[in-house]
Design a protein around this motif. Structure first.
Motif, PDB file in Angstrom:
ATOM      1  N   PHE A 293     -47.032  27.297  -4.485  1.00 56.02           N
ATOM      2  CA  PHE A 293     -48.180  28.141  -4.807  1.00 56.02           C
ATOM      3  C   PHE A 293     -49.475  27.479  -4.341  1.00 56.02           C
ATOM      4  N   LEU A 317     -57.992  41.415  -2.405  1.00 57.88           N
ATOM      5  CA  LEU A 317     -56.543  41.145  -2.369  1.00 57.88           C
ATOM      6  C   LEU A 317     -55.783  42.400  -1.958  1.00 57.88           C
ATOM      7  N   ILE A 322     -52.136  41.422  -0.511  1.00 55.22           N
ATOM      8  CA  ILE A 322     -51.634  40.174  -1.109  1.00 55.22           C
ATOM      9  C   ILE A 322     -51.456  40.357  -2.616  1.00 55.22           C
ATOM     10  N   CYS A 323     -50.281  39.959  -3.147  1.00 52.51           N
ATOM     11  CA  CYS A 323     -50.060  39.970  -4.597  1.00 52.51           C
ATOM     12  C   CYS A 323     -50.475  38.622  -5.157  1.00 52.51           C
ATOM     13  N   PHE A 324     -51.047  38.608  -6.351  1.00 54.59           N
ATOM     14  CA  PHE A 324     -51.328  37.306  -6.972  1.00 54.59           C
ATOM     15  C   PHE A 324     -50.449  37.158  -8.205  1.00 54.59           C
ATOM     16  N   GLU A 325     -50.253  35.893  -8.637  1.00 55.74           N
ATOM     17  CA  GLU A 325     -49.388  35.638  -9.801  1.00 55.74           C
ATOM     18  C   GLU A 325     -50.208  35.524 -11.074  1.00 55.74           C
ATOM     19  N   MET A 327     -54.444  34.756 -12.735  1.00 52.85           N
ATOM     20  CA  MET A 327     -55.870  34.726 -12.435  1.00 52.85           C
ATOM     21  C   MET A 327     -56.614  34.086 -13.616  1.00 52.85           C
ATOM     22  N   LEU A 336     -57.430  32.150  -8.319  1.00 53.35           N
ATOM     23  CA  LEU A 336     -56.306  33.020  -7.966  1.00 53.35           C
ATOM     24  C   LEU A 336     -55.118  32.135  -7.656  1.00 53.35           C
ATOM     25  N   ILE A 338     -51.594  32.114  -6.042  1.00 54.24           N
ATOM     26  CA  ILE A 338     -50.882  33.006  -5.110  1.00 54.24           C
ATOM     27  C   ILE A 338     -49.712  32.256  -4.486  1.00 54.24           C
ATOM     28  N   ASP A 340     -47.302  30.922  -1.721  1.00 50.70           N
ATOM     29  CA  ASP A 340     -47.561  30.608  -0.309  1.00 50.70           C
ATOM     30  C   ASP A 340     -46.985  31.667   0.631  1.00 50.70           C
ATOM     31  N   GLU A 342     -46.957  34.754   0.248  1.00 50.34           N
ATOM     32  CA  GLU A 342     -47.877  35.896   0.333  1.00 50.34           C
ATOM     33  C   GLU A 342     -49.037  35.613   1.289  1.00 50.34           C
ATOM     34  N   LEU A 343     -49.337  34.316   1.422  1.00 51.15           N
ATOM     35  CA  LEU A 343     -50.552  33.948   2.155  1.00 51.15           C
ATOM     36  C   LEU A 343     -50.333  33.718   3.645  1.00 51.15           C
TER      37      LEU A 343
END
Ligand code: ASP
Length: 434
Positions: A293, A317, A322-325, A327, A336, A338, A340, A342-343
């Protein structure tokens, strides 16, 4: 009473293991509906039949002829047929499958044939009727699982039967095109059938004694959970504990059917029961974690009084897909967390757009973060769990980089440097389980 039993790839891998499956089924009259995976690995380094079938599809795509990869699939099934004394001649079926794979446009048909043949073999060996999943598990034209439509069919066609063997992992669209679930999806088929026939329990037979309280590759001989709740399973599965396909919960959840994880190779062990509610046995049910992450830290003074700040970041986002886990936020900071994955290839665009949208004082990127979830429904409203958790990490000299606890108090998630990941999991495990 009806029990639905799903047997995984290791249970279906060899003639010996299939004999064990039959013994388990015939020892209890309530075990009437059986869902099977494709044969898995027989020994370490062996191939799973499903992987061979995907390879067959790829070979056909590349050369128009999947002979090389498909030969291994044929060998697996022909030897099972011989060793189990199955009379049905599989050769014509195998020949037809091969020629259809050669001209398939998508991999789903090829991938599904492992479960199909596995069910054909077990149905004959047991003397239970074969019901093809393509006739009862249905997908929409867009390829989404059609839950209510499938359930109606199962209630009509499967529930009245005395017994059936059904291949897992796939179904079909109205026009007959085969569609598979994601990998490991036979678990999902089992859950769908359990709902449809109103099973008293969904037995999921695998090669471990139950759901472990931590990853055995990290913790030495972790305890087996006796029970856990659907929501706890969901949290643990999401965080990487993968005994059961996470989507298997939805069909049984609505009807409150317990799932019992059992071991084909040690059938007398009670296994783990996954229940609608936690039984309150333990404060912490299990520990799971994931590596890989990145945290993007955004700082801006007076952020707390700026209306729409978080919304603008979330729109960025969304815009970047992009999804985040997580915040976590402070008065003047918002981070944020996120994955890896996803990025990949999107970091520059994301940070440029965040700068444009909120003009931060500081934007920092920290990679190499791992998340560890300590899960337990009974942590809610019980003082001291967080203290024990953080005490354990502090004693082990581990710096906690991020903390997140949802309002349900179902879990506490901490972020640590990936270099500390294994040590952190062991520290938490020792505190709650040893
Ligand atoms: N055979 C499929 C897979 O390997 C599905 C399953 O076993 O559940 O993913």
């Amino acid at each position: 009473m009806v029990k639905v039993c799903k047997f995984g790839g290791t249970s279906m891998a060899t003639a010996d293991s299939i004999r064990k499956v039959a013994e388990i089924l015939l020892s209890d009259k309530e075990r009437r509906f059986v869902i099977v995976s494709a044969p898995g690995k027989r020994f370490s380094g062996d191939d799973k039949v499903t992987d061979l079938l995907y390879a067959s599809f790829n070979e056909a795509q590349a050369t128009g002829d999947c002979s090389k990869s498909f030969k291994k699939v044929e060998e697996r099934f022909v030897s099972l047929q011989k060793e189990l004394g199955i009379k049905t001649d599989l050769q014509p079926v195998l020949k037809e499958i091969k020629s259809r794979i050669d001209v398939s446009q998508t991999p789903d048909y090829a991938a599904s044939r492992g479960e199909y043949l596995s069910a054909v073999i077990l149905s004959e060996f047991l003397g239970f009727p074969f019901v093809d999943a393509k006739d009862i598990i249905r997908f929409t034209e867009a390829g989404a699982f059609n839950a209510d439509y499938s359930n109606d069919i199962i209630v009509k066609k499967v529930k009245p039967l005395a017994a059936a063997v059904i291949p897992g992992f796939y179904g079909s669209k109205d026009g007959g095109e085969i569609v598979t679930f994601s990998r490991g999806g036979s678990d999902v088929t089992g859950a769908i059938i359990a709902r449809g026939v109103a099973a008293s329990v969904y037995e999921n037979w695998t090669d471990v004694d139950g759901f472990m309280t931590a990853d055995p590759r990290i913790v030495d001989k972790p305890r087996i959970m006796r029970t856990l709740s659907y929501t706890e399973l969901r949290e643990l599965a999401y965080m990487g504990a993968n005994v059961l396909h996470p989507e298997s919960i939805f069909p049984v959840n609505s009807s409150g059917i317990p799932i019992n994880i059992k071991n084909t190779f040690n059938p007398s062990a009670p296994g783990t029961f996954i229940l609608p509610e936690s039984t309150g046995e333990n404060i912490v049910t299990g520990i799971a974690g994931k590596k890989g992450f990145t945290v993007i830290g955004i700082e801006k003074s007076m952020m707390n009084s700026e209306v729409g700040f978080a919304r603008r970041i979330l729109s960025v986002l969304e815009h970047c897909g992009i999804c985040f886990e997580h915040m976590p936020s402070g008065i003047d900071t918002l981070s944020l967390v996120i994955a890896d994955t996803e990025l990949q290839g999107k970091m520059q665009k994301l940070t440029d757009k965040i700068r444009e949208a909120v003009n931060p004082d500081l934007l920092q990127i920290h990679s190499g973060l791992s998340l560890i979830a300590t899960v337990g429904q009974n942590m809610a409203s019980r003082p001291g769990t967080a203290a024990a958790l953080f005490g354990a990490l502090a004693e082990a000299g581990i710096n906690v980089k991020m903390i997140d606890q949802g309002s349900s108090e179902l879990n506490i998630i901490v972020g640590v440097e990936t270099a500390d990941y294994e040590r952190a999991i062991n520290a938490v495990y020792d505190r709650f389980f040893r």
